[in-house]
Design a protein around this motif. Structure first.
Motif, PDB file in Angstrom:
ATOM      1  N   GLN A 135    -105.093  93.784 -49.210  1.00 15.26           N
ATOM      2  CA  GLN A 135    -104.219  92.624 -49.038  1.00 15.26           C
ATOM      3  C   GLN A 135    -103.895  92.013 -50.390  1.00 15.26           C
ATOM      4  O   GLN A 135    -104.778  91.830 -51.227  1.00 15.26           O
ATOM      5  CB  GLN A 135    -104.881  91.568 -48.155  1.00 15.26           C
ATOM      6  CG  GLN A 135    -104.095  90.267 -48.066  1.00 15.26           C
ATOM      7  CD  GLN A 135    -104.737  89.262 -47.127  1.00 15.26           C
ATOM      8  OE1 GLN A 135    -104.628  89.379 -45.930  1.00 15.26           O
ATOM      9  NE2 GLN A 135    -105.424  88.279 -47.684  1.00 15.26           N
ATOM     10  N   ALA A 136    -102.634  91.701 -50.599  1.00 17.15           N
ATOM     11  CA  ALA A 136    -102.179  90.985 -51.791  1.00 17.15           C
ATOM     12  C   ALA A 136    -101.568  89.670 -51.346  1.00 17.15           C
ATOM     13  O   ALA A 136    -100.707  89.655 -50.458  1.00 17.15           O
ATOM     14  CB  ALA A 136    -101.151  91.821 -52.563  1.00 17.15           C
ATOM     15  N   ARG A 137    -101.984  88.561 -51.936  1.00 19.07           N
ATOM     16  CA  ARG A 137    -101.482  87.242 -51.558  1.00 19.07           C
ATOM     17  C   ARG A 137    -100.741  86.608 -52.724  1.00 19.07           C
ATOM     18  O   ARG A 137    -101.171  86.693 -53.873  1.00 19.07           O
ATOM     19  CB  ARG A 137    -102.620  86.328 -51.105  1.00 19.07           C
ATOM     20  CG  ARG A 137    -102.171  84.914 -50.769  1.00 19.07           C
ATOM     21  CD  ARG A 137    -103.234  84.103 -50.100  1.00 19.07           C
ATOM     22  NE  ARG A 137    -103.378  84.430 -48.681  1.00 19.07           N
ATOM     23  CZ  ARG A 137    -102.552  83.990 -47.736  1.00 19.07           C
ATOM     24  NH1 ARG A 137    -101.511  83.220 -48.039  1.00 19.07           N
ATOM     25  NH2 ARG A 137    -102.749  84.307 -46.472  1.00 19.07           N
ATOM     26  N   THR A 138     -99.616  85.986 -52.418  1.00 22.43           N
ATOM     27  CA  THR A 138     -98.831  85.256 -53.408  1.00 22.43           C
ATOM     28  C   THR A 138     -98.566  83.853 -52.873  1.00 22.43           C
ATOM     29  O   THR A 138     -98.981  83.508 -51.762  1.00 22.43           O
ATOM     30  CB  THR A 138     -97.485  85.958 -53.687  1.00 22.43           C
ATOM     31  OG1 THR A 138     -96.596  85.745 -52.576  1.00 22.43           O
ATOM     32  CG2 THR A 138     -97.665  87.456 -53.906  1.00 22.43           C
ATOM     33  N   GLY A 141     -96.685  84.191 -49.482  1.00 24.24           N
ATOM     34  CA  GLY A 141     -97.323  84.777 -48.305  1.00 24.24           C
ATOM     35  C   GLY A 141     -98.260  85.905 -48.703  1.00 24.24           C
ATOM     36  O   GLY A 141     -98.939  85.842 -49.722  1.00 24.24           O
ATOM     37  N   ARG A 142     -98.259  86.981 -47.902  1.00 29.20           N
ATOM     38  CA  ARG A 142     -99.172  88.084 -48.185  1.00 29.20           C
ATOM     39  C   ARG A 142     -98.591  89.399 -47.698  1.00 29.20           C
ATOM     40  O   ARG A 142     -97.743  89.430 -46.802  1.00 29.20           O
ATOM     41  CB  ARG A 142    -100.527  87.839 -47.526  1.00 29.20           C
ATOM     42  CG  ARG A 142    -100.469  87.533 -46.064  1.00 29.20           C
ATOM     43  CD  ARG A 142    -101.741  86.840 -45.592  1.00 29.20           C
ATOM     44  NE  ARG A 142    -101.554  86.212 -44.303  1.00 29.20           N
ATOM     45  CZ  ARG A 142    -101.790  86.803 -43.134  1.00 29.20           C
ATOM     46  NH1 ARG A 142    -102.252  88.044 -43.102  1.00 29.20           N
ATOM     47  NH2 ARG A 142    -101.590  86.161 -41.998  1.00 29.20           N
ATOM     48  N   LEU A 152     -95.559  92.379 -44.116  1.00 26.72           N
ATOM     49  CA  LEU A 152     -95.243  91.240 -44.961  1.00 26.72           C
ATOM     50  C   LEU A 152     -95.278  89.989 -44.096  1.00 26.72           C
ATOM     51  O   LEU A 152     -94.622  89.920 -43.052  1.00 26.72           O
ATOM     52  CB  LEU A 152     -93.855  91.394 -45.591  1.00 26.72           C
ATOM     53  CG  LEU A 152     -93.625  92.620 -46.485  1.00 26.72           C
ATOM     54  CD1 LEU A 152     -92.211  92.581 -47.066  1.00 26.72           C
ATOM     55  CD2 LEU A 152     -94.648  92.692 -47.609  1.00 26.72           C
ATOM     56  N   SER A 153     -96.042  88.982 -44.506  1.00 29.04           N
ATOM     57  CA  SER A 153     -96.135  87.710 -43.788  1.00 29.04           C
ATOM     58  C   SER A 153     -95.769  86.587 -44.740  1.00 29.04           C
ATOM     59  O   SER A 153     -96.293  86.529 -45.857  1.00 29.04           O
ATOM     60  CB  SER A 153     -97.561  87.497 -43.255  1.00 29.04           C
ATOM     61  OG  SER A 153     -97.953  88.546 -42.403  1.00 29.04           O
ATOM     62  N   TRP A 154     -94.886  85.689 -44.286  1.00 32.54           N
ATOM     63  CA  TRP A 154     -94.411  84.598 -45.134  1.00 32.54           C
ATOM     64  C   TRP A 154     -94.991  83.286 -44.613  1.00 32.54           C
ATOM     65  O   TRP A 154     -94.335  82.551 -43.871  1.00 32.54           O
ATOM     66  CB  TRP A 154     -92.891  84.591 -45.156  1.00 32.54           C
ATOM     67  CG  TRP A 154     -92.341  85.875 -45.705  1.00 32.54           C
ATOM     68  CD1 TRP A 154     -92.337  86.283 -47.000  1.00 32.54           C
ATOM     69  CD2 TRP A 154     -91.742  86.934 -44.942  1.00 32.54           C
ATOM     70  NE1 TRP A 154     -91.777  87.531 -47.098  1.00 32.54           N
ATOM     71  CE2 TRP A 154     -91.398  87.956 -45.863  1.00 32.54           C
ATOM     72  CE3 TRP A 154     -91.464  87.112 -43.590  1.00 32.54           C
ATOM     73  CZ2 TRP A 154     -90.790  89.145 -45.462  1.00 32.54           C
ATOM     74  CZ3 TRP A 154     -90.867  88.303 -43.185  1.00 32.54           C
ATOM     75  CH2 TRP A 154     -90.533  89.290 -44.113  1.00 32.54           C
TER      76      TRP A 154
END
Length: 301
Positions: A135-138, A141-142, A152-154
């Motif tokens: 998992q990469a989170r920004t 989202g992620r 992709l989740s916003w």
């Protein structure tokens, strides 16, 4: 087993491979902390660049791999020589030890290339990326990749209203052509983008309405997004190599699979039609373009 300790980790030279482990300190790049460790077969090392540097900067050692074995190249228009596990740096007072270690890697790699079986570049790639699921989170989202699909989740603070309303999308691996990465530059946003086979995103599309993209703002999540792109591409490369080795094409494994689509590929064709429908709803594809492309895809089943 010989080893060399650098600023952000330790390299251990074995008879057939080079093992890299990374520390979790505050100054360690986020990409290396997320990666943890990785291994490179010596037969996959084409060259070793070594720079003694100076008293301020210290020495730098960079591995160059055989073609197709480095998952951190070709991710997008921007490519950083510093954001890779194949780089080790250290203080100037250890330069002689580091240079000797570089020579040892070069000699061992040369012997392995001459005597060992040529490694599978795709397998080398998978040894240099994140373990799954990842998992990469920004700030927006992620992104989650489990080996079969990317979600992709916003749900982050910086997500636009359009993306918060959409919430998330999933893209099966056979539908993905590649993952691309762009770091933030000046005040512009960076991004992780999932590029689907046969789907083109118009250049004028605002990133806040681009549902193939997870944006990054500043340093938060930027390196994890790079690692995600490299990880997805490494697993895509493995799928392609599997076909070339005679494993047989999987559903929707490439544009040619749609061209010769039979019953087994119908699901992939319908997935593309659904995606075209989403693009039409978002105003990125005209009704005429949607109708023409839909008819073309249906004719190939």
């Amino acid at each position: 087993m010989e080893e060399l300790r650098g600023r952000h980790g330790t390299w251990r030279l074995g008879p057939e491979e080079l093992r890299m482990s990374f520390s979790g300190g505050r100054r360690v790049p986020a990409l290396l902390k997320a990666l943890g460790s990785c291994t490179v077969p010596l037969a996959a090392v084409a060259d070793v660049d070594f720079d003694r540097g100076d008293r301020k900067q210290g020495w730098r050692m960079r591995l160059r791999l055989v073609e197709g074995a480095d998952p951190y190249t070709g991710l997008g228009a921007f490519e950083s020589e510093d954001l890779t596990p194949l780089l080790l740096t250290g203080a100037h007072d250890k330069e002689l030890i580091a240079e000797y270690f570089a020579d040892q890697i070069s000699a061992s790699a040369r012997m392995e290339r001459e005597t060992a079986q040529r490694p599978d570049p795709a397998a080398v790639c998978r040894g240099l990326v994140a373990r799954l699921p990842f998992q990469a989170r920004t700030g927006e989202g992620r992104a989650v990749f489990d080996g079969s699909r990317v979600r992709l989740s916003w749900d982050g603070f910086f997500a636009s209203t359009a993306k918060q309303t959409e919430e998330q999308r999933e893209y099966p691996l056979p539908e993905i052509e590649r993952a691309a990465w762009q770091p933030p530059v000046d005040l512009s946003e960076g991004w992780l983008r999932i590029v689907l086979r046969g789907v083109t995103i118009p250049g004028a599309t605002d990133i806040s309405h681009d549902f193939f993209t997870l944006a990054t703002h500043g340093v938060k999540g930027n390196e994890e997004a790079l690692l995600m792109a490299a990880t997805v591409n490494a697993h895509l490369a493995g799928a392609v190599v599997g076909e070339e080795d005679g494993a047989g094409p999987g559903p929707g494994s490439g544009p040619e699979a749609i061209e010769a689509a039979g019953g087994d590929d119908a699901e992939t064709v319908f997935a593309k039609i659904r995606e075209l429908g989403r693009l039409r709803e978002e105003g990125l594809v005209t009704d005429e373009e949607f109708t023409d492309k839909k008819a073309e895809l249906l004719a190939r089943i």
